[in-house]
Design a protein around this motif. Sequence first.
Motif, short mmCIF file in Angstrom:
data_model
loop_
_atom_site.label_atom_id
_atom_site.label_comp_id
_atom_site.label_asym_id
_atom_site.label_seq_id
_atom_site.Cartn_x
_atom_site.Cartn_y
_atom_site.Cartn_z
N SER A 1 0.84 -1.20 0.00
CA SER A 1 0.00 0.00 0.00
C SER A 1 0.87 1.24 0.00
CB SER A 1 -0.91 0.01 1.23
OG SER A 1 -1.56 1.26 1.36
N ALA A 2 0.57 2.17 -0.91
CA ALA A 2 1.31 3.42 -0.99
C ALA A 2 0.76 4.49 -0.06
CB ALA A 2 1.30 3.93 -2.43
N SER A 3 -0.26 4.17 0.72
CA SER A 3 -0.94 5.19 1.52
C SER A 3 -0.03 5.85 2.56
CB SER A 3 -2.16 4.59 2.22
OG SER A 3 -1.77 3.55 3.10
N LYS A 4 0.99 5.10 3.03
CA LYS A 4 1.88 5.65 4.05
C LYS A 4 3.18 6.19 3.47
CE LYS A 4 0.04 2.82 7.80
NZ LYS A 4 0.34 1.83 8.87
N GLY A 5 3.29 6.20 2.15
CA GLY A 5 4.45 6.79 1.52
C GLY A 5 5.40 5.78 0.93
N TYR A 6 6.34 6.30 0.15
CA TYR A 6 7.29 5.47 -0.58
C TYR A 6 8.27 4.77 0.35
CZ TYR A 6 5.79 7.26 -5.14
OH TYR A 6 5.07 7.54 -6.27
N ALA A 7 8.88 5.52 1.27
CA ALA A 7 9.87 4.93 2.15
C ALA A 7 9.25 3.84 3.02
CB ALA A 7 10.50 6.01 3.03
N ALA A 8 8.00 4.04 3.44
CA ALA A 8 7.32 3.03 4.25
C ALA A 8 7.13 1.74 3.47
CB ALA A 8 5.97 3.57 4.74
N MET A 9 6.85 1.85 2.17
CA MET A 9 6.73 0.64 1.35
C MET A 9 8.06 -0.10 1.29
SD MET A 9 4.20 1.50 -1.86
CE MET A 9 5.08 2.95 -2.46
N GLY A 10 9.14 0.64 1.13
CA GLY A 10 10.45 0.01 1.08
C GLY A 10 10.78 -0.71 2.37
N ARG A 11 10.48 -0.07 3.51
CA ARG A 11 10.76 -0.70 4.81
C ARG A 11 9.91 -1.96 5.00
NH1 ARG A 11 10.92 4.87 6.34
NH2 ARG A 11 8.75 4.76 7.07
N MET A 12 8.66 -1.91 4.57
CA MET A 12 7.80 -3.08 4.69
C MET A 12 8.30 -4.22 3.81
SD MET A 12 5.39 -4.84 5.91
CE MET A 12 4.43 -3.70 6.91
N ALA A 13 8.75 -3.89 2.61
CA ALA A 13 9.29 -4.92 1.72
C ALA A 13 10.45 -5.65 2.38
CB ALA A 13 9.73 -4.29 0.39
N VAL A 14 11.37 -4.88 2.97
CA VAL A 14 12.52 -5.49 3.65
C VAL A 14 12.06 -6.36 4.81
CG1 VAL A 14 14.59 -5.00 5.00
CG2 VAL A 14 14.10 -3.65 2.95
N LYS A 15 11.07 -5.88 5.55
CA LYS A 15 10.54 -6.63 6.69
C LYS A 15 9.97 -7.98 6.25
CE LYS A 15 7.26 -6.11 10.54
NZ LYS A 15 6.24 -5.20 11.16
N LEU A 16 9.39 -8.03 5.05
CA LEU A 16 8.80 -9.26 4.55
C LEU A 16 9.83 -10.17 3.87
CD1 LEU A 16 5.48 -7.88 3.00
CD2 LEU A 16 5.75 -9.09 5.17
N GLY A 17 11.05 -9.69 3.74
CA GLY A 17 12.09 -10.48 3.08
C GLY A 17 12.19 -10.21 1.59
N ALA A 18 11.54 -9.16 1.11
CA ALA A 18 11.48 -8.86 -0.32
C ALA A 18 12.62 -7.93 -0.74
CB ALA A 18 10.13 -8.22 -0.66
N ASN A 19 12.90 -7.91 -2.03
CA ASN A 19 13.85 -6.95 -2.58
C ASN A 19 13.32 -6.29 -3.86
OD1 ASN A 19 14.06 -9.16 -4.24
ND2 ASN A 19 16.28 -9.46 -3.96
N THR A 20 12.02 -6.26 -3.97
CA THR A 20 11.28 -5.45 -4.92
C THR A 20 9.85 -5.40 -4.40
OG1 THR A 20 10.62 -5.11 -7.23
CG2 THR A 20 10.64 -7.37 -6.44
N PHE A 21 8.99 -4.62 -5.05
CA PHE A 21 7.58 -4.62 -4.68
C PHE A 21 6.77 -3.94 -5.77
CE2 PHE A 21 9.34 -0.79 -2.67
CZ PHE A 21 8.45 0.20 -3.03
N ALA A 22 5.48 -4.09 -5.68
CA ALA A 22 4.54 -3.41 -6.57
C ALA A 22 3.67 -2.48 -5.74
CB ALA A 22 3.67 -4.42 -7.31
N PHE A 23 3.15 -1.45 -6.37
CA PHE A 23 2.24 -0.53 -5.69
C PHE A 23 1.33 0.12 -6.73
CE2 PHE A 23 5.81 1.95 -7.10
CZ PHE A 23 5.30 3.19 -7.45
N PHE A 24 0.14 0.45 -6.31
CA PHE A 24 -0.78 1.18 -7.18
C PHE A 24 -0.40 2.66 -7.19
CE2 PHE A 24 -3.45 -2.58 -6.50
CZ PHE A 24 -3.85 -2.81 -7.81
N THR A 25 -0.37 3.25 -8.37
CA THR A 25 0.00 4.65 -8.51
C THR A 25 -1.03 5.58 -7.87
OG1 THR A 25 -1.06 4.65 -10.68
CG2 THR A 25 1.33 4.28 -10.61
N ARG A 26 -2.23 5.07 -7.70
CA ARG A 26 -3.33 5.80 -7.04
C ARG A 26 -4.32 4.74 -6.59
NH1 ARG A 26 -4.78 9.95 -11.07
NH2 ARG A 26 -2.63 9.67 -11.77
N ASN A 27 -5.40 5.14 -5.97
CA ASN A 27 -6.40 4.16 -5.55
C ASN A 27 -6.73 3.22 -6.70
OD1 ASN A 27 -9.14 2.99 -5.11
ND2 ASN A 27 -9.08 4.21 -3.25
N PRO A 28 -6.67 1.89 -6.47
CA PRO A 28 -6.90 0.96 -7.58
C PRO A 28 -8.27 1.10 -8.23
CG PRO A 28 -6.83 -0.20 -5.47
CD PRO A 28 -6.33 1.18 -5.23
#
Length: 275
Positions: free
Chosen positions: A8-35
């Motif tokens: 979810s991009a609702s909390k910002g770009y950096a938050a998405m990156g931190r969540m990805a790392v927390k999940l063990g990911a090294n990429t992610f997808a996000f909707f550019t706006r509300n899907p």
Amino acid sequence: MYIGNHLSASKGYAAMGRMAVKLGANTFAFFTRNPRGGAAKAIDPADVEKLLELMREQQFGKLVAHAPYTMNLCAAKEDIRKFSKEMIADDLRRMEYTPGNYYNFHPGSHVGQGADAGIEWIAEALNEVLTPEQTTTVLLETMAGKGSEVGRSFEELRAIIDRVELSDKLGICLDTCHVWDAGYDIAGDLDGVLEEFDHVIGLNRLCAVHFNDSMNDRGSHKDRHACIGEGKIGLDAMRRVATHPLLSDKPFILETPNDDEGYRREIALFREWRE
């Protein structure tokens, strides 16, 4: 090896990156706006820079942004086509804050006009919005073929590409659930499907994979995602996709019906397969 999921991009770009790392990911997808559509949230350049710094530190692969589902470049109604073109043009401008990544979209539904007309409208829109200066590669997603969806076959996607002047800005996102539901036997003949893709479109255009099992039988044209190994494609076939040498450098994005813990497990499984 690049694996991640939709965040979810609702909390910002950096938050998405931190969540990805927390999940063990090294990429992610996000909707550019509300899907489901609507105005896009204003971009904070400082927030984006924090994400870019994290991506460099963690050696992330390319991000796979996703257009909203309401965007339909081949709608029968002119006002919807106009709205959709304005949306994709705005999204591509916004993508330049994170240069060099992917922007994925569903080609659209022709709503009774026929696939040929839909293909023409999609190509016309792309010819209007793509620019030589953009660093973003726009990905056409393989579709399951429900209703009047365009992109249910490799040939339909190729037909769009052939009509776009700046076709070097285009690639394909292969969705495993969608191609299975469209009738391609990735469980029984993955090599054959990839050979067909290469013959019709070219593997050089295969940029990303949406990694999903399917609730449906092959050729059902229904598009219902399942968790990895819990659908009709099956665990062994999903492993073969994950480890296929022709796909080894692609970002894989999970769109499975999961919570965070489920995504963490699937990301860990993918990494185990790749070891």
